[in-house]
Design a protein around this motif. Structure first.
Motif, short mmCIF file in Angstrom:
data_model
loop_
_atom_site.label_atom_id
_atom_site.label_comp_id
_atom_site.label_asym_id
_atom_site.label_seq_id
_atom_site.Cartn_x
_atom_site.Cartn_y
_atom_site.Cartn_z
N ARG A 4 0.84 -1.22 0.00
CA ARG A 4 0.00 0.00 0.00
C ARG A 4 0.87 1.26 0.00
NH1 ARG A 4 -2.85 -3.12 3.83
NH2 ARG A 4 -2.02 -1.85 5.54
N LEU A 5 1.92 1.25 0.77
CA LEU A 5 2.79 2.42 0.82
C LEU A 5 3.56 2.60 -0.48
CD1 LEU A 5 4.17 2.14 4.48
CD2 LEU A 5 2.39 3.68 3.63
N LEU A 6 4.03 1.50 -1.05
CA LEU A 6 4.76 1.61 -2.32
C LEU A 6 3.88 2.09 -3.46
CD1 LEU A 6 7.04 -1.55 -2.10
CD2 LEU A 6 7.78 0.84 -2.06
N ALA A 7 2.57 1.84 -3.36
CA ALA A 7 1.65 2.36 -4.38
C ALA A 7 1.64 3.88 -4.38
CB ALA A 7 0.24 1.82 -4.14
N PHE A 38 8.38 2.29 8.39
CA PHE A 38 8.11 1.70 7.08
C PHE A 38 8.39 2.72 5.97
CE2 PHE A 38 5.77 -1.70 9.20
CZ PHE A 38 5.99 -2.77 8.34
N ILE A 39 7.91 3.94 6.16
CA ILE A 39 8.05 4.98 5.13
C ILE A 39 9.52 5.27 4.86
CG2 ILE A 39 7.70 7.45 4.73
CD1 ILE A 39 4.93 7.12 5.99
N GLU A 40 10.32 5.37 5.93
CA GLU A 40 11.74 5.64 5.76
C GLU A 40 12.47 4.44 5.17
OE1 GLU A 40 13.40 7.03 9.40
OE2 GLU A 40 12.12 8.81 9.50
N GLY A 41 12.13 3.24 5.65
CA GLY A 41 12.78 2.04 5.14
C GLY A 41 12.50 1.80 3.67
N LEU A 42 11.30 2.14 3.22
CA LEU A 42 10.94 1.99 1.81
C LEU A 42 11.39 3.17 0.97
CD1 LEU A 42 7.32 0.61 2.34
CD2 LEU A 42 9.29 -0.69 1.54
N GLN A 43 12.00 4.15 1.63
CA GLN A 43 12.53 5.35 0.97
C GLN A 43 11.44 6.13 0.23
OE1 GLN A 43 15.88 3.89 -1.37
NE2 GLN A 43 17.20 3.88 0.43
N LEU A 44 10.26 6.18 0.86
CA LEU A 44 9.18 6.98 0.29
C LEU A 44 9.43 8.46 0.52
CD1 LEU A 44 7.65 4.23 0.18
CD2 LEU A 44 5.60 5.49 0.81
N LEU A 45 9.92 8.80 1.71
CA LEU A 45 10.13 10.19 2.10
C LEU A 45 11.42 10.27 2.89
CD1 LEU A 45 6.51 10.83 3.38
CD2 LEU A 45 7.52 12.00 1.44
N ALA A 71 13.45 -2.66 10.02
CA ALA A 71 14.65 -2.50 9.19
C ALA A 71 15.24 -3.85 8.83
CB ALA A 71 15.68 -1.65 9.93
N ARG A 72 15.22 -4.79 9.77
CA ARG A 72 15.79 -6.11 9.53
C ARG A 72 14.93 -6.95 8.59
NH1 ARG A 72 16.47 -7.14 14.52
NH2 ARG A 72 14.69 -8.49 14.90
N SER A 73 13.61 -6.74 8.66
CA SER A 73 12.68 -7.60 7.91
C SER A 73 12.28 -7.05 6.55
CB SER A 73 11.41 -7.83 8.76
OG SER A 73 11.72 -8.38 10.00
N LEU A 74 12.51 -5.77 6.31
CA LEU A 74 12.06 -5.16 5.05
C LEU A 74 12.56 -5.89 3.80
CD1 LEU A 74 11.97 -1.27 5.45
CD2 LEU A 74 10.12 -2.76 4.68
N PRO A 75 13.82 -6.32 3.73
CA PRO A 75 14.25 -7.02 2.50
C PRO A 75 13.40 -8.25 2.20
CG PRO A 75 16.16 -6.37 3.79
CD PRO A 75 14.96 -6.09 4.64
#
Length: 392
Positions: free
Chosen positions: A16-19, A51-58, A103-107
């Motif tokens: 949802r965030l990546l969308a 989540f937002i920072e880890g996905l580099q949205l903002l 951070a550890r689980s995002l990949p």
């Protein structure tokens, strides 16, 4: 240790965030989480920001003061979108997620997101345009291409890729010129015919001799154009809630009429698009579904996108399709509903009457946007028609 239920919820949040990533990157330089997230500090907000920072949205905004969205309606829509994620973030916080675990689980989670699962890849078309293609694996000799609405993210068709992928190889793509705006844009290559060649480029890339084309909304016009121009590559069509220009033979809804007028202004020049965008961003957008706002509003993220969208979607909506329909000989299913107030159902009725080998299906209920969610009755109808085809 993160359990399976938490993994599932976290993956859904990533998707949802990546969308929202394309629109966030295009709407305004330098946006931070402080501008788009509610200011109140809480475990849920911390999880969401991680989540937002880890996905580099903002970019990180920790320690900065919230600035608010002001009166910019597009930013207010994004603010509402991210705020709507706080409930899911709260549940994840209750299950023990914190910034370190995220951070550890995002990949692991991002390896299963939409772009990764459906093998998102950039393709260069023969005329030099770039499109982003997605593929749900399945038998190559039973391939379906989804021609979606112009300017929409691939994620909009995910329910269909999930639903019929595996039974069929399902391909889709994003509109030329609208994703990656650093690339040159050629107004002369924005015609329906040019956009329809992207279907052939998609088939060439995946080494598919011939496919069924499933057109949705404005994608129906591209599907028809491809069927007429490359009959050997398109063996059948299904046209769902089509947005057609059929001259004086079919009325249009208020939505269609207003959008055509808006696009005709925006395509005059980039200055016109800039002025129009300022008006749009100062007008309340209360009717937009918050859950779909990053997808539906992406073409309005900045003036350059609006200008390009006006050429691409304006061409789809203002090119008389009647001569093209008359050239289509492939077996076709045409679907609409009596309560579609976005694309007038009479357009589908007239289109069906002009196709050489068509079956018309009109239901009493089923609005326009619901088609993208792959509702069970529409999935059953699609499967029934696909099962009746003789595949090459």
């Amino acid at each position: 240790m993160v359990n399976t239920e938490t993994d599932t919820a976290a993956l859904a949040m990533c998707d949802r965030l990546l969308a929202a990533k394309p629109i966030v990157g295009a709407v305004e330089p330098g946006l931070t989480a402080a501008q788009l997230l509610p200011p109140r500090l809480s475990p849920a907000r911390d999880v969401l920001e991680a989540f937002i920072e880890g996905l580099q949205l903002l970019p990180s905004s920790r320690g900065s003061a919230p600035t608010g969205a002001g009166s910019d309606e597009l930013l207010l829509q994004l603010h509402a979108y991210f705020a709507s994620e706080l409930g899911a973030a709260s549940k994840l916080a209750d299950q023990g997620l914190d910034a370190q675990i995220i951070a550890r689980s995002l990949p692991r989670w991002t390896s299963q997101t939409f772009d990764a699962r459906f093998r998102g890849t950039d393709l260069r078309t023969p005329d030099g345009a770039t499109i982003r293609a997605f593929a749900a694996p399945g038998p190559r000799d039973r391939t379906i291409v989804i021609a979606s609405a112009c300017g929409m993210l691939g994620q909009l068709t995910r329910p269909w890729l999930d639903e019929i992928g595996g039974e069929y190889q399902v391909l889709t793509w994003t509109s030329r010129g609208l994703f990656g705006t650093a690339s040159p844009f050629d107004e002369a290559a924005a015609r329906i015919e040019d956009q329809a060649t992207d279907i052939v480029a998609l088939l060439d890339h995946y080494d598919v001799p011939s496919a069924h084309i499933m057109g949705i909304c404005g994608g129906t016009s591209m599907a028809v154009a491809a069927a007429a121009a490359a009959p050997g590559r398109v063996h059948s069509l299904s046209l769902w809630h089509g947005d057609y220009d059929l001259g004086d033979e079919a009325p249009r809804t208020e939505h269609q009429t207003n959008l055509i007028e808006l696009l005709s202004i925006a395509r005059r020049s980039r200055d016109s698009a800039t002025q129009l965008l300022e008006m749009i961003r100062s007008t309340p957008l209360d009717s937009i579904d918050t859950a779909l706002s990053p997808v539906l509003l992406y073409p309005y993220a900045n003036a350059e996108l609006l200008y390009r969208y006006a050429w691409l979607n304006g061409s789809i909506m203002s090119t008389d399709l009647r001569p093209t329909l008359a050239r289509v000989r492939q077996r076709s299913l045409v679907v609409t509903s009596q309560d579609d107030h976005t694309a007038h159902p009479e357009g589908s009725r007239v289109a069906a009457s002009k196709l050489a080998d068509s079956t018309m299906h009109e239901s009493g209920r089923g609005d326009h946007l619901s088609m993208f969610s792959a509702p069970p009755d529409r999935v059953a109808l699609a499967r029934s028609f696909l099962d009746s085809l003789t595949w090459p």
